[in-house]
Design a protein around this motif. Structure first.
Motif, PDB file in Angstrom:
ATOM      1  N   GLU A 186     -44.058  19.196   4.634  1.00  0.00           N
ATOM      2  CA  GLU A 186     -45.124  18.397   3.450  1.00  0.00           C
ATOM      3  C   GLU A 186     -46.818  18.834   3.923  1.00  0.00           C
ATOM      4  O   GLU A 186     -47.193  18.922   2.465  1.00  0.00           O
ATOM      5  N   GLU A 187     -47.136  19.536   4.518  1.00  0.00           N
ATOM      6  CA  GLU A 187     -47.839  20.083   4.359  1.00  0.00           C
ATOM      7  C   GLU A 187     -48.462  21.498   3.795  1.00  0.00           C
ATOM      8  O   GLU A 187     -49.175  22.050   3.233  1.00  0.00           O
ATOM      9  N   CYS A 188     -46.924  21.877   3.285  1.00  0.00           N
ATOM     10  CA  CYS A 188     -46.960  23.234   2.035  1.00  0.00           C
ATOM     11  C   CYS A 188     -46.830  22.542   0.724  1.00  0.00           C
ATOM     12  O   CYS A 188     -46.731  23.130  -0.338  1.00  0.00           O
ATOM     13  N   ILE A 189     -46.474  21.180   0.608  1.00  0.00           N
ATOM     14  CA  ILE A 189     -46.860  20.508  -0.571  1.00  0.00           C
ATOM     15  C   ILE A 189     -48.111  20.536  -0.864  1.00  0.00           C
ATOM     16  O   ILE A 189     -48.933  19.390  -0.342  1.00  0.00           O
ATOM     17  N   ASP A 190     -48.776  20.460  -2.409  1.00  0.00           N
ATOM     18  CA  ASP A 190     -49.653  19.870  -2.467  1.00  0.00           C
ATOM     19  C   ASP A 190     -50.338  17.925  -3.091  1.00  0.00           C
ATOM     20  O   ASP A 190     -49.169  17.624  -3.356  1.00  0.00           O
ATOM     21  N   GLU A 191     -51.050  18.300  -3.711  1.00  0.00           N
ATOM     22  CA  GLU A 191     -51.509  16.764  -4.898  1.00  0.00           C
ATOM     23  C   GLU A 191     -50.672  16.263  -5.308  1.00  0.00           C
ATOM     24  O   GLU A 191     -50.879  15.057  -5.764  1.00  0.00           O
ATOM     25  N   HIS A 192     -50.301  17.101  -6.328  1.00  0.00           N
ATOM     26  CA  HIS A 192     -49.099  17.090  -7.402  1.00  0.00           C
ATOM     27  C   HIS A 192     -47.391  17.066  -7.018  1.00  0.00           C
ATOM     28  O   HIS A 192     -47.150  16.951  -8.251  1.00  0.00           O
ATOM     29  N   GLY A 193     -47.511  17.181  -6.088  1.00  0.00           N
ATOM     30  CA  GLY A 193     -46.437  17.455  -5.512  1.00  0.00           C
ATOM     31  C   GLY A 193     -46.253  18.840  -5.907  1.00  0.00           C
ATOM     32  O   GLY A 193     -43.367  18.865  -5.365  1.00  0.00           O
ATOM     33  N   HIS A 194     -46.388  20.009  -6.228  1.00  0.00           N
ATOM     34  CA  HIS A 194     -45.503  21.099  -6.561  1.00  0.00           C
ATOM     35  C   HIS A 194     -45.856  21.699  -4.755  1.00  0.00           C
ATOM     36  O   HIS A 194     -46.476  21.971  -3.851  1.00  0.00           O
ATOM     37  N   HIS A 195     -44.699  22.487  -4.745  1.00  0.00           N
ATOM     38  CA  HIS A 195     -44.770  23.888  -3.855  1.00  0.00           C
ATOM     39  C   HIS A 195     -45.598  24.877  -3.610  1.00  0.00           C
ATOM     40  O   HIS A 195     -45.690  25.108  -4.691  1.00  0.00           O
ATOM     41  N   GLU A 196     -46.052  25.145  -2.033  1.00  0.00           N
ATOM     42  CA  GLU A 196     -48.113  25.572  -2.842  1.00  0.00           C
ATOM     43  C   GLU A 196     -46.852  27.546  -2.152  1.00  0.00           C
ATOM     44  O   GLU A 196     -48.075  28.625  -2.532  1.00  0.00           O
ATOM     45  N   VAL A 197     -46.036  27.723  -1.854  1.00  0.00           N
ATOM     46  CA  VAL A 197     -44.886  29.081  -1.241  1.00  0.00           C
ATOM     47  C   VAL A 197     -43.409  28.671  -1.721  1.00  0.00           C
ATOM     48  O   VAL A 197     -42.946  27.915  -2.158  1.00  0.00           O
ATOM     49  N   PRO A 198     -43.008  29.615  -2.503  1.00  0.00           N
ATOM     50  CA  PRO A 198     -42.006  29.890  -3.205  1.00  0.00           C
ATOM     51  C   PRO A 198     -40.864  30.321  -1.720  1.00  0.00           C
ATOM     52  O   PRO A 198     -41.320  30.096  -0.249  1.00  0.00           O
ATOM     53  N   GLY A 199     -39.927  29.675  -2.530  1.00  0.00           N
ATOM     54  CA  GLY A 199     -38.247  29.923  -0.788  1.00  0.00           C
ATOM     55  C   GLY A 199     -38.814  28.499  -0.224  1.00  0.00           C
ATOM     56  O   GLY A 199     -39.251  27.306  -0.621  1.00  0.00           O
ATOM     57  N   SER A 200     -38.376  28.592   0.919  1.00  0.00           N
ATOM     58  CA  SER A 200     -37.460  27.708   1.861  1.00  0.00           C
ATOM     59  C   SER A 200     -37.424  28.305   3.038  1.00  0.00           C
ATOM     60  O   SER A 200     -36.763  29.104   2.915  1.00  0.00           O
ATOM     61  N   TRP A 201     -37.398  26.489   3.934  1.00  0.00           N
ATOM     62  CA  TRP A 201     -36.283  26.882   5.031  1.00  0.00           C
ATOM     63  C   TRP A 201     -35.130  27.111   5.460  1.00  0.00           C
ATOM     64  O   TRP A 201     -34.377  26.083   5.233  1.00  0.00           O
ATOM     65  N   ILE A 202     -34.607  28.598   5.586  1.00  0.00           N
ATOM     66  CA  ILE A 202     -32.652  28.258   6.230  1.00  0.00           C
ATOM     67  C   ILE A 202     -32.457  28.128   7.735  1.00  0.00           C
ATOM     68  O   ILE A 202     -33.443  29.016   8.658  1.00  0.00           O
ATOM     69  N   SER A 203     -31.662  27.648   8.043  1.00  0.00           N
ATOM     70  CA  SER A 203     -31.032  27.633   9.604  1.00  0.00           C
ATOM     71  C   SER A 203     -30.585  29.283   9.626  1.00  0.00           C
ATOM     72  O   SER A 203     -30.580  28.583  11.073  1.00  0.00           O
ATOM     73  N   MET A 204     -30.142  29.269   9.108  1.00  0.00           N
ATOM     74  CA  MET A 204     -29.508  30.902   9.894  1.00  0.00           C
ATOM     75  C   MET A 204     -30.893  31.469   9.975  1.00  0.00           C
ATOM     76  O   MET A 204     -31.651  32.006   9.199  1.00  0.00           O
ATOM     77  N   PRO A 205     -30.223  32.121  11.483  1.00  0.00           N
ATOM     78  CA  PRO A 205     -31.839  33.573  11.595  1.00  0.00           C
ATOM     79  C   PRO A 205     -31.033  34.605  10.503  1.00  0.00           C
ATOM     80  O   PRO A 205     -30.608  34.991   9.665  1.00  0.00           O
ATOM     81  N   PRO A 206     -32.305  35.640  10.890  1.00  0.00           N
ATOM     82  CA  PRO A 206     -32.391  37.189   9.559  1.00  0.00           C
ATOM     83  C   PRO A 206     -30.284  37.706  10.738  1.00  0.00           C
ATOM     84  O   PRO A 206     -31.485  38.383  11.320  1.00  0.00           O
TER      85      PRO A 206
END
Length: 281
Positions: A186-206
């Motif tokens: 939620e910290e990466c979502i602005d006041e308008h509900g837009h994602h501030e950075v592309p992508g997301s978090w995945i459970s698989m490590p690199p």
């Protein structure tokens, strides 16, 4: 060539945290693979390198349950000698119902299933994912670029980056700019509900670290090259008869073209006298 595509975001992949907002931007790289286009063909050496990456890195978790070992000797594929295929298959074990026990695999057997329940099978992965979703950038879309499954996979494998500053340090998962359906703080979502950075978090490590395999042909082993090699191999497992289909299609087009010419000449000959007002005497 880097593209930015908008995808619908969904909650995700066994991650804790919040997957929020209606849209997520992801970064998909439009890689040029040798098999693309009507006259493209699989690179035999690239497929062999991809098989090596799969065997040494991916096989620990992911299976290829719809692929037979014997197909590794097919022309248009890895084209391994039969003795190498037998030796490769013997590295794995398969359960024999007649023996009611495990035995070394033979070329007639298929690759094992995924070792982890949450690890998807990779046999058809290149066809079951999409990297391109309608018009974007210069206006190219799936009609011209295809689904982009291989581009998505290669971009995912190379898309791991350091988590942005807006994300809490304890947010679960690994930040990936190509993965759009994972957890999102939620910290990466602005006041308008837009994602501030592309992508997301995945459970698989690199899975790829670069220089974690040694190719016999001396080819470069950067993360990007390893990703392209294993992705090409996955495309072959999903479309092992691609070259045969292309050849059949090309033959069909030539036949139809010749037929069209013959029909045109026949039509012209049959109606020539009528069009010029000539009569039989």
């Amino acid at each position: 060539m880097l593209r930015t595509v908008t995808l619908a975001a969904a909650a995700a992949m066994g991650l804790a945290g919040t997957a929020m907002a209606a849209e997520t931007e992801v970064q998909i790289t439009d890689y040029d693979f040798p098999y693309e286009g009507p006259f493209g063909a699989f690179d035999e050496m690239q497929l062999q390198r991809g098989l090596q990456v799969y065997t040494e890195i991916c096989a620990a978790c992911h299976g290829l349950q719809y692929v037979s070992y014997r197909t590794l000797s097919d022309e248009g594929g890895p084209n391994l000698p039969e003795d190498q295929v037998r030796a490769y298959a013997a590295q794995f074990e398969t359960f024999d119902e007649e023996l009611d026990d495990f035995r070394p695999a033979t070329p007639a057997d298929k690759f094992p299933q995924s070792a982890l329940p949450e690890a998807p099978d990779l046999s058809l992965m290149a066809k079951s994912r999409a990297g391109f979703h309608g018009p974007y950038g210069s206006g190219m879309n799936q009609l011209f670029k295809g689904m982009g499954g291989p581009e998505y996979i290669a971009s995912l494998l190379t898309g791991y980056e350091e988590a942005p500053a807006c994300a809490p340090e304890d947010f679960p998962g690994y930040y990936n700019v190509a993965f759009g359906t994972g957890g999102y703080p939620e910290e990466c979502i602005d006041e308008h509900g837009h994602h501030e950075v592309p992508g997301s978090w995945i459970s698989m490590p690199p899975p790829l670290l670069g220089d974690d395999v040694v190719y016999e042909d001396g080819h470069e082993t950067s993360i990007e090259e390893e990703a392209k090699d294993v992705t090409a191999f996955m495309m072959w497992t999903a479309e092992p008869k691609m070259m045969a289909r292309k050849q059949a299609g090309f033959t069909g087009v030539l036949f139809l073209g010749l037929l069209a010419v013959l029909l045109y000449l026949t039509n012209k000959r049959v109606w020539h006298r009528v069009k010029h007002g000539q009569r039989d005497e």
